[in-house]
Design a protein around this motif. Structure first.
Motif, PDB file in Angstrom:
ATOM      1  N   GLN A  41     -11.282 -45.717  22.100  1.00  0.00           N
ATOM      2  CA  GLN A  41     -12.369 -45.148  21.299  1.00  0.00           C
ATOM      3  C   GLN A  41     -12.480 -45.958  20.017  1.00  0.00           C
ATOM      4  N   THR A  42     -13.630 -45.901  19.395  1.00  0.00           N
ATOM      5  CA  THR A  42     -13.762 -46.496  18.074  1.00  0.00           C
ATOM      6  C   THR A  42     -12.942 -45.664  17.098  1.00  0.00           C
ATOM      7  N   ASP A  51     -17.035 -40.904  19.108  1.00  0.00           N
ATOM      8  CA  ASP A  51     -17.740 -41.004  20.383  1.00  0.00           C
ATOM      9  C   ASP A  51     -19.215 -41.042  20.035  1.00  0.00           C
ATOM     10  N   ASN A  52     -19.847 -42.179  20.295  1.00  0.00           N
ATOM     11  CA  ASN A  52     -21.252 -42.373  19.903  1.00  0.00           C
ATOM     12  C   ASN A  52     -21.460 -42.085  18.417  1.00  0.00           C
ATOM     13  N   THR A 103     -14.722 -37.083  16.749  1.00  0.00           N
ATOM     14  CA  THR A 103     -14.185 -36.140  17.725  1.00  0.00           C
ATOM     15  C   THR A 103     -12.796 -35.642  17.343  1.00  0.00           C
TER      16      THR A 103
END
Length: 101
Positions: free
Chosen positions: A40-41, A8-9, A13
């Protein structure tokens, strides 16, 4: 079996165990499929550091330019603490430290 980090950014996470990176899911490579599934990435990570320099942990930063996972900066209290860009590990050259952080 392989390990994957969700971002996340560019902050990790979660890290999961998934299928081997040489396999595909629904015709997609594993990073893409897991990323799409979680929205999500997703980046693969490796215990032995063969890819992305370091095994990802929750709170680690993913540096896109270096393609590296970087641990949070430790609080050693010395101004000599720097990020070694050959290993992407934090190092302190203050003589009070007798081992790598």
């Amino acid at each position: 079996m392989a390990h994957y980090a969700f971002l996340d950014n560019n902050i990790v996470t979660e890290v999961i165990v998934g299928i081997d990176e040489t396999e595909t899911i629904e015709g997609l490579d594993t990073e893409t499929w897991y990323g799409n599934f979680r929205n999500q990435t997703c980046k693969r990570t490796s215990y032995n550091g063969n890819i992305r320099y370091n095994y990802a942990g929750v709170g680690y930063k993913y540096d896109e330019d270096a393609d590296a996972f970087i641990a949070p900066k430790p609080n050693c209290g010395h101004s000599e603490l720097t990020l070694n860009t050959a290993t992407y590990l934090w190092e302190c050259t203050n003589i009070e430290h007798d081992e790598e952080l």
